[in-house]
Design a protein around this motif. Structure first.
Motif: not given
Length: 261
Positions: A70-89
């Motif tokens: 439940d984190m929208d990281l810019v880099r690195g592995k994460c599960w999230g749900n917000h609209v955010t910047v593109n992160n392929p992971k």
């Protein structure tokens, strides 16, 4: 979850790769419940990192690999749900469906928890109506139904393949679900107690345990100490290079909230 969508999720989500990681808990029930489910599915996972958006905390355990939950990281592995910047992971429906500022109103406004349950094909057919009502109350997921029923049905009926939530929400008004949030204190946060460095919350974890007796709603007992601090920036656009940003969420069409190192 719809097969064509599931195939677009990052590789780390696959069952055979989710066994040798540490989890990073964030500060609400969506993250905690998601971690509980992930640990139920993959018992080797441990919560050894905590993020409250101002600070990143760690236990004394050695952390080699980590997944933000439940984190929208810019880099690195994460599960999230917000609209955010593109992160392929990022395992995030909005990222995978390329939702951004231009099509913000078409976003998935549901929880990380339901994304995880759907991705791993968790059968919810045996849950009680009360259990289902609570699940759709987390992160105020029910709210989208009252703004745009068609988009709500698109996500729950077609993409997540959980049409039961449409049937649950259409029975009640929004106040019904807000009362569930109040009943369980789902709006409360998780924090680190400065006196003993342990996690605390006012979420009614005991009541959640009674509602879901097969799950253990306990916070980690470890001590969490500050590893890195951040500054929160709220702006209508990115004022910093992505290399400086740790996590980022578009909270409204023209509003960003992100943390910088």
């Amino acid at each position: 979850m719809k097969k064509e969508i599931k195939q677009k999720f990052p590789k780390f989500c696959q069952e055979n790769l989710m066994k040798e990681e540490n989890l990073c808990l964030s500060d609400d029930i969506d993250s905690l419940f998601s971690c509980i489910i992930l640990q139920k599915l993959f018992p080797n996972l441990n919560i050894d990192v905590f993020y409250d958006f101002n600070n990143l905390y760690k236990t004394d355990a050695e952390v080699k690999k980590c997944i933000g939950v439940d984190m929208d990281l810019v880099r690195g592995k994460c599960w999230g749900n917000h609209v955010t910047v593109n992160n392929p992971k990022s395992a995030n429906l909005n990222t995978i469906l390329k939702i951004g500022k231009s099509n913000y109103t078409e976003k998935f406004a549901g929880s990380t928890l339901l994304t995880i349950l759907s991705y791993y094909n968790i059968d919810l057919s045996n849950l009680t109506e009360k259990q289902l009502e609570l699940l759709i109350s987390i992160d105020v997921a029910f709210k989208q139904y009252y703004f745009n029923k068609d988009i709500f049905k698109k996500y729950y009926d077609e993409i997540l393949e959980y049409p039961i939530f449409t049937k649950i929400v259409e029975k009640h008004d929004a106040d019904y679900f807000y009362n569930i949030i109040k009943e369980y204190n789902l709006h409360e946060h998780i924090w680190v107690d400065i006196l003993d460095n342990t996690l605390r919350t006012r979420i009614k974890l005991d009541k959640l345990g009674e509602l879901f007796p097969s799950l253990s709603f306990n916070l980690p007992k470890n001590q969490f100490k500050v590893h890195r601090s951040f500054k929160i920036v709220q702006s209508s656009y990115l004022k910093h290079d992505e290399d400086e940003i740790f996590s980022c969420a578009r909270t409204y069409k023209n509003a960003l909230r992100y943390s910088i190192k």
